[in-house]
Design an enzyme around this catalytic site. Structure first.
Site: not given
Ligand code: BES
Ligand code: MN
Ligand code: ZN
Length: 490
Positions: A266, A340
């Protein structure tokens, strides 16, 4: 766990007001008529309460609003809070009134003159829920101080009405504490150990370690945690308050104690927020706490997948193919779509081991749900209209935002992989829906199921109706109500 503010219910006593040293609250309905208690407080203040109620200001107040008379002459109290709340006002208004009083209270003792008000227990719930502050990490935290006394007609009855609500408040506080806790404090092991201690509430708790998870075939979950020095766990909490043979409700939670994104790292800015990525599991833990405390007559099993998504020489790479516990293969396109991967194995295990009557999972699953619904509503996905409608009704009754989203084959098709049975992402369009479709592949057709994407509501930057900024405890009250209304016997 952060303690609830001590709250007690006593008989009406008009002689207690003059010498009360904290704050005194009186309740006045839209008709502006003062009850016996409010009349006494008004008389002590030489008519200040009556004048406030007669003024234009009171007319403009909405149900649950509070107006303050500071340092009233004729009383020792630091303030008299005048609450506008009619007999017929709804639960949300009564809770808002309680929350408003709690916010004003600071550390002062609060005496609420509820008299015969029908919503006294709900007002008390609102006050207790809003009287929360996460200060576990502050070295010079002020000790929590002050108490709340609700003066009312038939205090025993009101207290009995409030008791199950206080169980919910405790559950929500536990959820908030866990969700607010930093990842170096709430490590995977600390988390599993804390849940194990809930056996003292009468829950049966089983902590499954990596060896056990490997023997069950939970390779996908383990692949998320393998880059972290902290071990992965699945913890199962069982509450058996129902008939012995009744199939349980299964609650499943995403418990990623920290989400760096893994090798699909991230961006740095805001990454600290990913300490709340175990928020779904924290709701499951909070609900289990609540139903155990109020001894719910239902069978409920809570399962949480506890892992940390880190970067290391042993972390899962983009392009890796993993075989799930179910047996399907997943091509990991993006290691940041890890929730997931955790949930698919836990969902499968929940069905294999417990044959649930219904299954509800909660996860801070996608950033896309925040784009879609902001911080007002969780995304609700379901394969069963009846169960889904019941949940939406419960959420509405508890004033917890929830909005149903669609599922469908066209979305599922976006998960097709060239080399494996599926990819773990479907691309940017409909990101929350393709995430839900991924989970749905691990739900058997005959199992009524709801997926709650709580990324936008688990922790927020502004205060909400019943919580200060930070973790909200969203979902504990709604799920508790769903259990009470749909899964409990008489
Ligand atoms: N934990 C995150 C989602 C999230 C984002 C929770 C902001 C709380 C606040 C999740 O694991 C994630 O990183 N999702 C990605 C998915 C993508 C790579 C398809 C996302 O939402 O960017
Ligand atoms: Mn994630
Ligand atoms: Zn995540």
């Amino acid at each position: 766990m952060t303690d609830l503010t001590p709250i007690s219910f006593t008989d009406n006593d008009i002689d207690a007001f003059a010498s009360h040293k904290g704050r005194v609250a009186v309740i006045v309905g839209a008709d502006g008529k003062l009850d016996r208690l409010a009349r006494r407080v008004s008389r002590l203040t030489k008519g200040a309460v009556a004048r406030l109620v007669a003024a234009e200001r009171f007319g403009k107040m909405k149900p649950g609003d509070v107006a303050t008379l500071a340092y009233p002459a004729g009383m020792e109290a630091e303030a008299v809070d005048v609450v506008r709340l009619s007999r017929g006002d709804d639960i949300a208004a009564a809770r808002k009134a309680g929350a408003g009083l709690a916010k004003l209270r600071g550390k002062a003792d609060l005496l609420v003159a509820a008299g015969g008000h029908a919503r006294a227990a709900q007002l008390a719930f609102g006050a207790v829920m809003r009287d929360y502050d996460y200060d576990d990490q502050k070295s010079a935290a002020d000790p929590r101080a002050g108490k709340i006394v609700v003066m009312c007609t038939k205090p025993d009855e009101i207290e009995a009405k409030a008791a199950p609500l206080m169980a919910v408040a405790e559950g929500a506080f536990l959820t908030r504490d866990l969700t607010n806790a930093p990842a170096n404090v709430l490590t995977t092991t600390a988390y599993a150990e804390q849940i194990k201690e809930m056996e003292s509430l009468g829950l049966k708790v089983e902590v499954m370690d990596e060896e056990k998870l490997a023997s069950l075939g939970m390779r996908t979950l383990l692949s998320v945690g393998q880059g972290s020095d902290s071990p992965s766990y699945v913890v199962v909490m069982r509450w058996g308050g129902g008939e012995k043979d009744d199939a349980p409700l299964a609650l499943v939670g995403k418990g990623v104690v920290f989400d760096t994104g893994g090798i699909s790292l991230k961006p740095g800015a805001g990454m600290e927020d990913m300490t709340m990525d175990m928020g779904g599991s924290a709701v499951v833990v909070g609900v289990m706490h609540a139903i155990a405390r109020r001894k719910a007559k239902a069978n409920v099993v809570g399962l949480v997948g506890i892992v940390e998504n880190m970067v290391s020489g042993n972390a899962t790479r983009p392009g890796d193919v993993i075989k799930t516990m179910k047996g399907d293969t997943v091509e990991v396109i993006n290691t940041d779509a890890e929730g997931r991967l955790v949930l698919c194995d836990v969902l499968w295990h929940a069905q294999e081991a417990y044959k649930p009557a219904a299954m509800i999972d909660l996860a801070t699953l996608t950033g896309a749900i925040i784009i879609g619904l902001g911080h007002e509503n969780a995304g609700v996905f379901s394969n069963d209209d009846d169960l889904c409608d019941a949940f939406l009704k419960s959420a509405k009754a508890e004033n917890e935002g929830a909005w149903r989203m669609p599922l469908g084959k066209a979305y599922d098709d976006l998960l097709k992989s060239r080399i494996a049975d599926m990819k773990n992402i479907g691309g940017r369009p409909a990101g929350s829906i393709t995430a839900a479709q991924f989970l749905k592949r691990f739900v058997k057709d005959d199992c009524p199921w709801i997926h709650l994407d709580i990324a936008g509501v688990a922790s927020v930057k502004n205060e909400t109706a019943l919580a200060p900024k930070g973790a909200t405890g969203w979902g504990v009250a709604a799920l508790n109500r769903l259990i009470a209304d749909r899964f409990e016997k008489g």
